[in-house]
Scaffold this motif. Structure first.
Motif, short mmCIF file in Angstrom:
data_model
loop_
_atom_site.label_atom_id
_atom_site.label_comp_id
_atom_site.label_asym_id
_atom_site.label_seq_id
_atom_site.Cartn_x
_atom_site.Cartn_y
_atom_site.Cartn_z
N VAL A 76 18.80 -22.67 54.17
CA VAL A 76 18.65 -22.54 52.72
C VAL A 76 17.35 -23.18 52.25
O VAL A 76 16.61 -22.59 51.45
N PHE A 77 17.04 -24.37 52.75
CA PHE A 77 15.80 -25.04 52.36
C PHE A 77 14.58 -24.23 52.81
O PHE A 77 13.61 -24.08 52.06
N CYS A 78 14.62 -23.71 54.03
CA CYS A 78 13.49 -22.89 54.53
C CYS A 78 13.32 -21.64 53.67
O CYS A 78 12.19 -21.24 53.36
N PHE A 79 14.45 -21.02 53.28
CA PHE A 79 14.35 -19.82 52.45
C PHE A 79 13.78 -20.14 51.08
O PHE A 79 12.98 -19.36 50.53
N ARG B 159 10.55 -18.25 49.83
CA ARG B 159 10.79 -17.19 48.85
C ARG B 159 9.58 -16.84 47.99
O ARG B 159 9.34 -15.65 47.74
N PRO B 160 8.75 -17.79 47.51
CA PRO B 160 7.59 -17.38 46.69
C PRO B 160 6.60 -16.50 47.44
O PRO B 160 5.83 -15.77 46.80
N LEU C 213 4.23 -11.62 52.24
CA LEU C 213 4.30 -11.51 53.69
C LEU C 213 4.94 -10.19 54.13
O LEU C 213 4.54 -9.62 55.15
N VAL C 214 5.92 -9.71 53.37
CA VAL C 214 6.51 -8.41 53.72
C VAL C 214 5.48 -7.30 53.58
O VAL C 214 5.35 -6.42 54.45
N LEU D 115 -3.76 -7.59 42.91
CA LEU D 115 -4.21 -8.85 43.52
C LEU D 115 -3.34 -9.20 44.73
O LEU D 115 -3.86 -9.61 45.79
N ILE D 116 -2.02 -9.06 44.59
CA ILE D 116 -1.12 -9.31 45.72
C ILE D 116 -1.42 -8.37 46.87
O ILE D 116 -1.42 -8.78 48.05
N PHE D 117 -1.72 -7.12 46.54
CA PHE D 117 -2.01 -6.14 47.59
C PHE D 117 -3.27 -6.52 48.36
O PHE D 117 -3.32 -6.39 49.58
#
Length: 367
Positions: free
Chosen positions: A30-33, A37-38, A43-44, A170-172
């Motif tokens: 849970v902590f790693c996720f 998450r941000p 990354l995907v 920008l994300i792309f």
């Protein structure tokens, strides 16, 4: 000698140890996720772009002395140039159009041509459209004052969409840079993916699952973007030949709708109505309307032909996964959906066929 029986106290202690370890692992996950998450979307997208562009990396690498880093850098720079140059030109053109429109409105020379009498005879919306159009032609200032709340809300929505588009672009670009780093270490990444899949499933299924995920992502990326690009060309040519205002911008809108899996008729139908209303019903306008309307439905024919190519699962599985993923997870779900559904499909039929082992040949998987 008989084995010593395990006491209930020792069994309870062992069960407690297992539960404590499982709880600690769950807390760690849970902590790693939460930390990850941000950066999930970024990354995907990076993985999707790296998997899609890696065949180009393999082809170009021997031409550049088998320098994977140099090849990946070249691909990233070229793709960024392909994206940023049209985006810059489009932004400049839109800014100039807005500036010219504001200048024209302030000068008082902007006039809306009156509608043709035939507009009033259109079914369902003819009379309302004729009255609205006539008021715009005779009293544009009063109509603007009347619709000012709606115009304000629409402007806010438009600004929000523009901000979202800029953020997505920008994300792309950042995802593309990370994808270049992943492609530079493509062989190591491929081996790591096979090792992870083999550990999750088994050494036999691991390479198969990895190859299935890779081929599905490439098929969806090439199929979705390719279909949207073909549809943009078909519709854009019709707009240009007919002389539709802002034909290039409308064609770009068709491309974006295709990538987002929305129907191109959202653009083609209003354009058809505009052309018929301004030029009347003639042979040229009727031919144009039929051609553009059919071109707007071309994706219904192209998807079954292109979307599932190169994937060892039936095309409806990939198509349903793409559409369902798009609805539930947005554009990223467009890629994750078919991958998960294809992997689940393969594992399900592998499980079905495993029951026949040792008792005869397994039934063939439906295709």
């Amino acid at each position: 000698m008989l084995p010593t029986p395990i006491s209930e106290k020792a069994l309870s202690r062992g069960m407690l140890d297992v539960l404590i370890r499982a709880g600690l692992i769950a807390v760690l996950v849970v902590f790693c996720f939460q930390i990850f998450r941000p950066f999930f979307d970024l990354l995907v997208w990076s993985l999707i772009l790296a998997i899609t562009l890696y065949p180009l990396q393999v082809k170009l690498s021997p031409m550049l002395g088998n320098k994977d880093g140099r090849t990946a850098t070249l691909i990233v720079l070229v793709v960024i140039g392909i994206i940023m140059v049209p985006t810059y030109l489009l932004g400049v053109a839109m800014a100039e159009s807005v500036e010219n429109g504001m200048t024209l409105v302030k000068s008082g020379e902007f006039k809306v041509p009156p509608p043709a009498e035939s507009v009033a005879s259109w079914p369902l919306v003819g009379k309302q459209l004729y009255a609205f159009w006539m008021q715009a032609a005779t009293d544009l200032t009063g109509l603007v004052m009347k619709l000012s709340p709606q115009i304000k809300d629409f402007s806010l929505v438009l600004l929000g969409a523009a901000a979202g588009l800029g953020k997505g672009l920008l994300i792309f670009v950042f995802a593309l840079i990370i994808a270049g780093i992943i492609m530079a270490f493509g062989e190591e990444g491929s081996r790591s993916a096979v090792q992870i899949a083999s550990r999750i499933f088994n050494p036999e299924k691991g390479p198969q699952v990895t190859a299935l995920c890779t081929s599905t992502i490439r098929a969806v990326a090439q199929g979705v973007v390719g279909i949207a690009f073909i549809q943009m060309l078909l519709i854009g040519v019709g707009f240009v030949l007919k002389g539709v205002p802002a034909a290039g911008l409308l064609a770009l809108g068709v491309l974006l709708l295709g990538i987002m899996q929305l129907p191109a008729t959202l653009i083609t139908v209003p354009v058809i109505v505009f052309v018929i209303a301004t030029e009347g019903a003639s042979v040229a306008t009727i031919v144009f309307s039929i051609y553009v309307f059919v071109a707007g439905l071309a994706d219904n024919v192209l998807k079954p032909l292109l979307l599932g190519r190169g994937v060892d699962v039936p095309m409806p599985v990939v198509l349903i996964g793409a559409l369902g993923g798009m609805v539930s997870g947005g554009v990223i779900g467009l890629f994750i959906g078919p991958v998960m559904l294809a992997v689940g499909y393969q594992l399900f039929w592998q499980w079905v066929e495993d029951q026949y082992q040792g008792s005869g040949p397994a039934d063939q998987k439906p295709v």
